[in-house]
Design an enzyme around this catalytic site. Structure first.
Site, PDB file in Angstrom:
ATOM      1  CE1 TYR A  51      13.411   0.322  20.801  1.00 55.33           C
ATOM      2  CE2 TYR A  51      15.689   0.816  19.852  1.00 55.33           C
ATOM      3  CZ  TYR A  51      14.253   1.029  19.996  1.00 55.33           C
ATOM      4  OH  TYR A  51      13.919   2.433  19.558  1.00 55.33           O
ATOM      5  CB  CYS A  53      25.562   7.491  36.603  1.00 53.95           C
ATOM      6  SG  CYS A  53      27.193   8.011  36.643  1.00 53.95           S
ATOM      7  N   GLY A  74      14.757   2.173   6.067  1.00 51.39           N
ATOM      8  CA  GLY A  74      15.453   2.874   6.619  1.00 51.39           C
ATOM      9  C   GLY A  74      16.650   2.009   7.296  1.00 51.39           C
ATOM     10  NE  ARG A 107      18.667  -0.114  16.955  1.00 50.68           N
ATOM     11  CZ  ARG A 107      18.799  -1.685  17.009  1.00 50.68           C
ATOM     12  NH1 ARG A 107      20.000  -2.266  17.041  1.00 50.68           N
ATOM     13  NH2 ARG A 107      17.858  -2.261  16.637  1.00 50.68           N
ATOM     14  CD  GLU A 139       7.068   4.904   4.511  1.00 49.43           C
ATOM     15  OE1 GLU A 139       7.040   4.458   5.866  1.00 49.43           O
ATOM     16  OE2 GLU A 139       6.220   5.689   4.033  1.00 49.43           O
TER      17      GLU A 139
END
Ligand code: LLP
Length: 419
Positions: A316, A342, A276, A312, A274
């Site tokens: 992270y 903001c 991605g 992202r 799987e």
């Protein structure tokens, strides 16, 4: 490997200049390369040859119908985690028999939809889910194919928020529980247990934890077969990392396939994967324009893409390389790069060395094809970012910008406020 390079002083996606796309479509906008998507799929799939494996693209990484269709035309399946993703995959031409349905929170409605659709496999994540699915299958007079998702207590991945294989994660069941559940599913005439599934994290740069997890699964197959239970399939998940900047490349699919071969080579079992990020990350850029340059000790570039378009970095602390669309000629200087939202978290880069940039200049956030557009929102009442797909010298807007009127039309002011 990707298809973004400078040609004639301008950053291009395949044969199309990104400045031409910016002028025609506006910014911010995601731009994807069909050639990169196809190449990554082929490299991954062929790494396992002559073994025929099912490569089910993880739709969560990029759910655009045209992107999924690009892969479906090559024979890819889809790994999905909601009815919405199943419907997207079907719309994009992925046949049901190549769709895997995973996820901890599938609702009864979603499970029933997957059963009616006749997906390749439903990956079961808990005892309660197995019971619910059995009841649904009985009511629908179907016998869905299932796998039990094992949590091997081996975590891996580029960030704590995207590690899934440690025992306290919400995903899967322990190996002991998985064995018991599998036996129970065999005894249930409404279910067709086919095998086991495992996924331990995302942006994995070290193959050792994957090998450790695979060995746990291998041991389980032997135990189950020893009990006379058939195990036809293994879903080995996604997770292989990609280079986001000038760092040593993560292991290539060929090394990954070598590990798979080492652990499962002698086993008669159908494998699925799987991936991605590996397929689409380097196939996409987020194109953005500098709104203004704030004059500070270290200048701040305020760009028209925000954390709502590319979450992202805020979520992270992820690093995305930034390339000016006009090929740099002057020596680099140091900038902070921020969006218009903001929040201080809306910062893409601090103290980044970039070619001198001015108001109106275009930049590309690189390696943004995975978990970019799918995680975008309209925060701060901004447009949902459009997406563009390139093939050779052609491009097409494959998700247009929503108008503000369309967004506002979804909302209602209650009578009690207007009477
Ligand atoms: N299969 C399962 C069960 C998954 O949970 C995931 C990702 C994948 C496959 C695909 O993993 P990949 O090959 O893309 O690493 N939003 C985060 C990534 C979250 C990944 C969650 N699961 C990010 O932007 O880094």
């Amino acid at each position: 490997m990707n298809h973004f390079e400078y040609r004639g002083g301008v950053l291009c996606c395949e044969d199309v200049s990104l400045s031409a796309i910016a002028d025609a479509v506006g910014t911010p906008a995601y731009v994807y390369s069909s050639a990169t998507i196809e190449r990554h799929y082929e490299v991954f799939k062929s790494a396992f040859a002559p073994r025929d494996v099912l490569v089910a693209f993880a739709v969560k990484a990029n759910a655009n119908i045209a992107v999924i269709n690009t892969l479906a035309n090559k024979g890819a399946g889809a790994d999905t985690v909601s009815q919405g993703e199943i419907e997207r995959a079907l719309t994009a031409g992925v046949p049901p028999e190549r769709i895997i349905f995973s996820g901890v929170g599938k609702t009864e409605q979603e499970l029933a939809f997957a059963v009616q659709t006749g997906v390749h496999e439903i990956n079961i994540e808990s005892v309660a889910e197995l019971e619910t699915l059995s009841r649904i299958a009985w009511a629908l007079k179907k016998q869905p194919a299932i796998a039990i998702r094992v949590n091997p207590d081996v975590g891996a991945g580029g960030h704590a928020k995207i590690t899934t294989g440690q025992s306290d994660a919400k995903f899967g069941v322990s190996p002991e529980q998985a064995l018991a559940l599998y036996a129970r599913a065999h005894a249930d005439k409404h279910l067709a247990p086919k095998g086991l599934a495992v996924h331990i994290g995302s942006q994995i740069r070290d193959l050792a934890p994957l090998e450790a997890a695979f060995k746990v699964v291998r041991g389980m197959v032997e135990t189950l077969r020893g009990q006379g239970l058939s195990v036809e399939r293994l879903d080995l998940g996604g997770g292989l990392g990609v280079p986001y900047f000038d760092e040593p490349d993560p292991p290539p699919p060929s090394e990954y396939a070598a590990i798979v071969h080492r652990v499962f080579g002698d086993l008669d079992v159908k494998l699925s994967f799987e991936p991605g990020r590996l397929i689409v990350a380097n196939a996409g850029v987020l194109l953005s324009r500098v709104i203004r340059v704030q004059d500070r000790t270290r200048p701040i570039l305020v760009v028209d893409a925000g954390m709502n378009d590319l979450l992202r970095p805020a979520m992270y602390e992820a690093f995305h390389d930034i390339k000016p669309v006009r090929e740099p000629s002057a020596p680099a200087q140091r900038y902070d790069v921020v969006g218009p939202i903001c929040e201080t978290g809306d910062t893409f880069a601090r103290d980044r060395s970039l070619a001198p940039l001015q108001e109106g200049d275009l930049i590309g956030f690189m390696t943004a094809g995975a978990y970019g557009a799918t995680m975008a929102s309209t925060y701060n009442a901004r447009d949902l970012v459009p997406e563009v797909l390139v093939r050779g010298d052609q491009y097409k807007v494959v998700r247009r910008r929503w108008t503000l009127a369309e967004q506002i039309a979804l909302e209602t002011v209650p009578d009690w406020q207007t009477d």
